[in-house]
Structure formats: structure tokens, C-alpha cells
Design a protein around this motif. Sequence first.
Motif, short mmCIF file in Angstrom:
data_model
loop_
_atom_site.label_atom_id
_atom_site.label_comp_id
_atom_site.label_asym_id
_atom_site.label_seq_id
_atom_site.Cartn_x
_atom_site.Cartn_y
_atom_site.Cartn_z
N ILE A 97 0.83 -1.20 0.00
CA ILE A 97 0.00 0.00 0.00
C ILE A 97 0.87 1.26 0.00
CG2 ILE A 97 -1.56 1.39 1.44
CD1 ILE A 97 -3.05 -0.77 -0.06
N LEU A 98 1.93 1.24 0.80
CA LEU A 98 2.81 2.42 0.88
C LEU A 98 3.51 2.71 -0.44
CD1 LEU A 98 4.42 1.84 4.39
CD2 LEU A 98 2.82 3.66 3.77
N LYS A 99 3.67 1.72 -1.29
CA LYS A 99 4.33 1.90 -2.59
C LYS A 99 3.40 2.47 -3.65
CE LYS A 99 7.37 -2.11 -1.83
NZ LYS A 99 7.63 -3.51 -2.26
N LEU A 100 2.10 2.49 -3.40
CA LEU A 100 1.16 2.95 -4.41
C LEU A 100 1.26 4.46 -4.62
CD1 LEU A 100 -2.07 0.92 -3.49
CD2 LEU A 100 -0.43 0.43 -5.31
N ASN A 101 1.12 4.87 -5.87
CA ASN A 101 1.10 6.28 -6.22
C ASN A 101 0.08 6.48 -7.33
OD1 ASN A 101 1.68 8.98 -6.49
ND2 ASN A 101 3.52 8.67 -7.72
N PRO A 102 -1.02 7.13 -7.06
CA PRO A 102 -1.35 7.95 -5.90
C PRO A 102 -1.72 7.12 -4.67
CG PRO A 102 -3.22 7.87 -7.38
CD PRO A 102 -2.09 7.16 -8.09
N THR A 103 -1.71 7.77 -3.53
CA THR A 103 -2.13 7.14 -2.28
C THR A 103 -3.63 6.86 -2.34
OG1 THR A 103 -0.42 8.29 -1.03
CG2 THR A 103 -2.29 7.44 0.22
N PRO A 104 -4.05 5.66 -1.99
CA PRO A 104 -5.48 5.35 -2.05
C PRO A 104 -6.29 6.12 -1.02
CG PRO A 104 -4.26 3.54 -1.05
CD PRO A 104 -3.24 4.50 -1.59
N GLU A 105 -7.57 6.33 -1.37
CA GLU A 105 -8.50 6.99 -0.44
C GLU A 105 -9.17 5.97 0.48
OE1 GLU A 105 -10.72 10.37 -2.77
OE2 GLU A 105 -10.62 8.56 -4.01
N PHE A 106 -9.19 4.73 0.03
CA PHE A 106 -9.85 3.66 0.79
C PHE A 106 -9.17 2.35 0.41
CE2 PHE A 106 -13.14 0.72 2.18
CZ PHE A 106 -13.74 1.37 3.25
N ILE A 107 -9.15 1.39 1.33
CA ILE A 107 -8.50 0.11 1.08
C ILE A 107 -9.44 -1.03 1.46
CG2 ILE A 107 -6.52 -1.37 1.61
CD1 ILE A 107 -5.17 1.28 2.68
N ILE A 108 -9.54 -2.01 0.58
CA ILE A 108 -10.26 -3.23 0.93
C ILE A 108 -9.24 -4.38 1.00
CG2 ILE A 108 -12.57 -2.58 0.21
CD1 ILE A 108 -12.12 -3.88 -2.47
N VAL A 109 -9.37 -5.16 2.06
CA VAL A 109 -8.38 -6.19 2.39
C VAL A 109 -9.05 -7.56 2.39
CG1 VAL A 109 -6.62 -6.88 4.08
CG2 VAL A 109 -7.36 -4.48 3.95
N ASP A 110 -8.43 -8.52 1.73
CA ASP A 110 -8.96 -9.87 1.79
C ASP A 110 -8.74 -10.46 3.17
OD1 ASP A 110 -10.13 -12.24 0.50
OD2 ASP A 110 -8.18 -13.14 0.89
#
Length: 219
Positions: A95-108
Amino acid sequence: MLASTFSQLILEAGTDEAGRGCLAGPVTAAAIILPADFSNFILNDSKQLSEKVREKLRPIIEEQAVSFAVTHLFPNEIDEINILNASMKGMQESILKLNPTPEFIIVDGNRALNAKLGLKNSVGKQFTVEEIQLLKSIPNQSIVKGDSKYLSIAAASVLAKTYRDEYMDKIHEEFPMYNWKKNKGYPTTEHRDAIKKYGVTKYHRMSFRLLPEQLTLDL
């Protein structure tokens, strides 16, 4: 067909891992933000897809993704912080490597993404205060069997699985007697028979039960 979003926000990321139950090799996590118009009728939980289909999907997913990242956490770190924490940390790092930073995260799964942040382990990535604060600031939702319900989690599961399989194929060349090219490090009879015969390697997870209780290794 799988749902496109949980939150209805544009920059929603899905994350998943592969290899949690293996005796050898890394646990591999992936995170991805898909475009709002992403559509694929084949994409599903990677465990439900053949290797050939997963390999076909990977470049499609990577080409169309807004952003994606993959992280390996290796056996020495798994042995130190345990496999559940390592699986979560791998997703956090992705998640920290993503660009742009997500607004929301869904996790399995059934565990919130910001559980066990900033573990004081001696190997692997150390989170900064800023990274911990960022992870805490992003709303997230764990979803049981999310890889069979949401496109982004399914895409993350395909990436995690294919990147991990690729790594196991590579180290198979170093230790072909374990046949990791086929079993990918999972606890098959063949793999355990090889451990009994040849012992362990630097790629084995020493905190796992590598052999049944009635069998022992001379370490």
C-alpha cells in the motif's frame, strides 16, 4: 461478475497475499488501484484460475492499473514476526508503494489493514512514524473471501500469486530436489519427503512444522 468498488471512491485499493501456508519461500503481497471502468469477465480469485489464465491476466492487470505494487517478505522475517503478521506487513508495504495514495483500502480476510503497525523486527523494512500515520489515516475494510467478490482484491491475488510463483521457479534452479517449480513450497508429500531426505535450506521457514511430529530433522 465481481464488484468494482466497496466504498464508491475512485482511488480504492485492493490488497491480498499468497503463500501463507507454504513451508518455503516468501509470503508475497500485492496492492492495486484499478480504474473505475476496469472490466474483466475472467478475473476471479487466483486460486480459482489455472496457472495459464493467471499468467495471461497479469500483463492485462498491470497495463490497466492506475497503480500496483508487489512485496516479498522472506523466511527470516516470517520466522521473527510470525506468518500472520508477515502477511499483513507485506500488504501494508505494498500500500505504501502505491502512487497515488489510495482513499480507501479493501483487504482480503478478516483483519484490518492497520493491525500490528510498526513491528520492532530486526530484519526487513522498518516503518517510519510518517508511514504509520499514513496507514492509520486511510479507511479500510476487511472482507472475508474478498478475492471472490471485488475486482481489485482479485487482481491483487493474481499479482501476488504470479510474482510468488515466478520467485519459486527461480529458486527451484538452486535446489531442484524439492521441486518448488511444481509445489511452490506448499506442504505436499513430495516436498516433505525431500525435506526428510535432504534437510532444510535457507529458503525454509524454520518456525513452521516442516515434518509431521513423529519425524525429526537432524539440524
